[in-house]
Design an enzyme around this catalytic site. Structure first.
Site, PDB file in Angstrom:
ATOM      1  N   ARG A 186      -9.320  -0.576   3.667  1.00 51.05           N
ATOM      2  CA  ARG A 186      -9.042  -0.318   2.251  1.00 51.05           C
ATOM      3  C   ARG A 186      -9.736  -1.313   1.324  1.00 51.05           C
ATOM      4  O   ARG A 186     -10.077  -0.970   0.202  1.00 51.05           O
ATOM      5  CB  ARG A 186      -7.536  -0.340   1.997  1.00 51.05           C
ATOM      6  CG  ARG A 186      -6.798   0.885   2.522  1.00 51.05           C
ATOM      7  CD  ARG A 186      -5.350   0.864   2.103  1.00 51.05           C
ATOM      8  NE  ARG A 186      -4.601   1.990   2.638  1.00 51.05           N
ATOM      9  CZ  ARG A 186      -4.245   3.075   1.941  1.00 51.05           C
ATOM     10  NH1 ARG A 186      -4.592   3.181   0.684  1.00 51.05           N
ATOM     11  NH2 ARG A 186      -3.532   4.047   2.500  1.00 51.05           N
ATOM     12  N   THR A 213       0.827  -1.202   0.000  1.00 52.43           N
ATOM     13  CA  THR A 213       0.000   0.000   0.000  1.00 52.43           C
ATOM     14  C   THR A 213       0.864   1.256   0.000  1.00 52.43           C
ATOM     15  O   THR A 213       0.620   2.195  -0.768  1.00 52.43           O
ATOM     16  CB  THR A 213      -0.911   0.007   1.241  1.00 52.43           C
ATOM     17  OG1 THR A 213      -1.722  -1.169   1.244  1.00 52.43           O
ATOM     18  CG2 THR A 213      -1.803   1.227   1.257  1.00 52.43           C
ATOM     19  N   THR A 214       1.894   1.272   0.855  1.00 53.90           N
ATOM     20  CA  THR A 214       2.754   2.443   0.975  1.00 53.90           C
ATOM     21  C   THR A 214       3.549   2.682  -0.298  1.00 53.90           C
ATOM     22  O   THR A 214       3.976   3.800  -0.582  1.00 53.90           O
ATOM     23  CB  THR A 214       3.703   2.279   2.178  1.00 53.90           C
ATOM     24  OG1 THR A 214       2.937   1.897   3.331  1.00 53.90           O
ATOM     25  CG2 THR A 214       4.456   3.553   2.489  1.00 53.90           C
ATOM     26  N   TYR A 218      -2.568 -10.355   4.060  1.00 51.01           N
ATOM     27  CA  TYR A 218      -2.658  -8.937   4.385  1.00 51.01           C
ATOM     28  C   TYR A 218      -4.122  -8.574   4.559  1.00 51.01           C
ATOM     29  O   TYR A 218      -4.877  -8.515   3.590  1.00 51.01           O
ATOM     30  CB  TYR A 218      -2.013  -8.132   3.257  1.00 51.01           C
ATOM     31  CG  TYR A 218      -1.980  -6.632   3.423  1.00 51.01           C
ATOM     32  CD1 TYR A 218      -2.214  -5.998   4.650  1.00 51.01           C
ATOM     33  CD2 TYR A 218      -1.697  -5.817   2.321  1.00 51.01           C
ATOM     34  CE1 TYR A 218      -2.164  -4.629   4.773  1.00 51.01           C
ATOM     35  CE2 TYR A 218      -1.635  -4.434   2.434  1.00 51.01           C
ATOM     36  CZ  TYR A 218      -1.877  -3.844   3.662  1.00 51.01           C
ATOM     37  OH  TYR A 218      -1.820  -2.475   3.771  1.00 51.01           O
ATOM     38  N   TYR A 276     -12.759  -4.550  -3.306  1.00 47.99           N
ATOM     39  CA  TYR A 276     -13.900  -4.101  -4.108  1.00 47.99           C
ATOM     40  C   TYR A 276     -14.954  -5.183  -4.317  1.00 47.99           C
ATOM     41  O   TYR A 276     -16.140  -4.935  -4.113  1.00 47.99           O
ATOM     42  CB  TYR A 276     -13.462  -3.544  -5.472  1.00 47.99           C
ATOM     43  CG  TYR A 276     -14.612  -2.891  -6.219  1.00 47.99           C
ATOM     44  CD1 TYR A 276     -15.090  -1.647  -5.832  1.00 47.99           C
ATOM     45  CD2 TYR A 276     -15.255  -3.541  -7.267  1.00 47.99           C
ATOM     46  CE1 TYR A 276     -16.172  -1.059  -6.478  1.00 47.99           C
ATOM     47  CE2 TYR A 276     -16.333  -2.958  -7.922  1.00 47.99           C
ATOM     48  CZ  TYR A 276     -16.791  -1.726  -7.525  1.00 47.99           C
ATOM     49  OH  TYR A 276     -17.859  -1.158  -8.154  1.00 47.99           O
ATOM     50  N   LYS A 327      -0.166  -9.900   7.923  1.00 43.91           N
ATOM     51  CA  LYS A 327      -0.107  -8.495   8.306  1.00 43.91           C
ATOM     52  C   LYS A 327      -1.518  -8.122   8.714  1.00 43.91           C
ATOM     53  O   LYS A 327      -2.418  -8.015   7.874  1.00 43.91           O
ATOM     54  CB  LYS A 327       0.375  -7.629   7.144  1.00 43.91           C
ATOM     55  CG  LYS A 327       0.388  -6.140   7.487  1.00 43.91           C
ATOM     56  CD  LYS A 327       0.820  -5.282   6.302  1.00 43.91           C
ATOM     57  CE  LYS A 327       0.791  -3.803   6.671  1.00 43.91           C
ATOM     58  NZ  LYS A 327       1.170  -2.922   5.537  1.00 43.91           N
ATOM     59  N   ILE A 333       5.000  -4.521  10.122  1.00 46.47           N
ATOM     60  CA  ILE A 333       5.248  -4.088   8.752  1.00 46.47           C
ATOM     61  C   ILE A 333       4.952  -2.604   8.753  1.00 46.47           C
ATOM     62  O   ILE A 333       3.801  -2.190   8.820  1.00 46.47           O
ATOM     63  CB  ILE A 333       4.398  -4.885   7.748  1.00 46.47           C
ATOM     64  CG1 ILE A 333       4.769  -6.374   7.831  1.00 46.47           C
ATOM     65  CG2 ILE A 333       4.610  -4.358   6.328  1.00 46.47           C
ATOM     66  CD1 ILE A 333       4.016  -7.277   6.880  1.00 46.47           C
TER      67      ILE A 333
END
Length: 294
Positions: free
Chosen positions: A141, A46-47, A136, A109, A164, A206
């Site tokens: 999100r 993501t980052t 994850y 989604y 994560k 993380i």
């Protein structure tokens, strides 16, 4: 199986002024992280702004970072997708590069039910049986939370080695720990919850903040492991304002600005992300000065 250590840095993706990926800066940043507290560099999470990177850009980043930190740190790459076929294809291709493992996000989604989540991750694991996978879970999100019971089922698959956990729910993390073997690694997806999560059996973090305070985070987790709980708590309290400031707006907007304040030529975020308002930049600079990061 690969020992990923306790501190991952979810590395940003540097861009040039024209918006292209800056692979030279990515290489330098990865080396810096590996030499300053990072056990494993996570590329294209993501980052790293993975939603706006092309497949070609991602794989060049995998290659560049892997070569840059060889012998210094492990490399975990984000190859998850909301399409199971796409996740399998990307993960198979990444495995050929010799990376150490893959981060697999909960499909976003399309909001699959828990059985769909199980079948999705099981299919990716079966396609790449020699590659360690870390799940994850970030419902804020993806729009879907993966339950502890589903995680426990997946943890029985040999090459699914950890998660994560970024739900922000310590009760959920506690239940995952209760339902899985001690060898299954639980990593905090939130810097500010690292120490609380370790207290219930987590392995590490993380991290976003590790771009700036990787050595301090490594000291904190190692202190906790040695039973030096008060020392670990002291470090956590010191770093807490930074943890929160880095999330005053959407990640990775603040951490990219923080690196720019330090002189790193990382560029801006790609649209639809944008630069932070001046108020946030000022708050970030103030916190960084307090921690002698500027």
């Amino acid at each position: 199986m690969v020992n990923f250590g306790r501190v991952f840095t979810a590395m940003i993706t540097p861009f040039k002024a024209n918006g292209d990926v800056n692979y030279d800066v990515a290489e330098k940043l990865a080396v810096y992280l590996a030499e300053n507290g990072t056990d494993t560099v996570l590329v294209c999470g993501t980052t790293g702004e993975s939603p706006t990177l092309t497949r070609a850009e991602e794989f060049e980043l995998f290659r560049v970072v892997k070569n840059a930190v060889a012998g210094k740190a492990k490399v975990l790459v984000g190859t998850g997708s909301n399409s199971t076929r796409e996740a399998i294809s990307a993960t198979e291709e990444a495995a050929k590069l010799g990376i150490d493992g893959s981060l697999q996000v909960v499909p976003y989604y399309n909001k699959p039910p828990q059985e769909g989540l199980y079948q999705h991750f099981a299919a990716v694991a079966a396609a790449c049986p020699e590659l360690p996978l870390i799940l994850y879970n970030i419902p804020g999100r993806t729009g879907q939370n993966m339950t502890p019971e589903t995680v426990a089922r997946l943890a029985e698959i040999p090459n699914i080695v950890g998660i994560k956990e970024a739900s922000g729910n310590l009760d959920q993390a506690s239940q995952i720990r209760r339902l899985t073997s001690p060898e299954f690694a639980i990593y905090s997806g939130d810097d500010s919850l690292t120490l609380p999560l370790m207290s219930i059996g987590g392995k590490g973090v993380i991290s976003v903040a590790a771009h700036l305070v990787g050595n301090q985070l490594q000291e904190m987790v190692q202190a906790f492991e040695k039973g030096e709980v008060q020392r670990a708590a002291e470090i956590d309290r010191t770093l807490y304002p930074l943890f929160k400031t880095l999330f005053l707006t959407t990640n990775p907007i603040p951490v990219k600005m923080a690196l720019k304040l330090q002189g790193w030529d990382v560029g801006s975020t790609r649209l639809p992300l944008c630069d932070p308002p001046e108020e946030i930049t000022q708050k970030l600079a103030a916190v960084m000065k307090e921690l002698n990061l500027l």
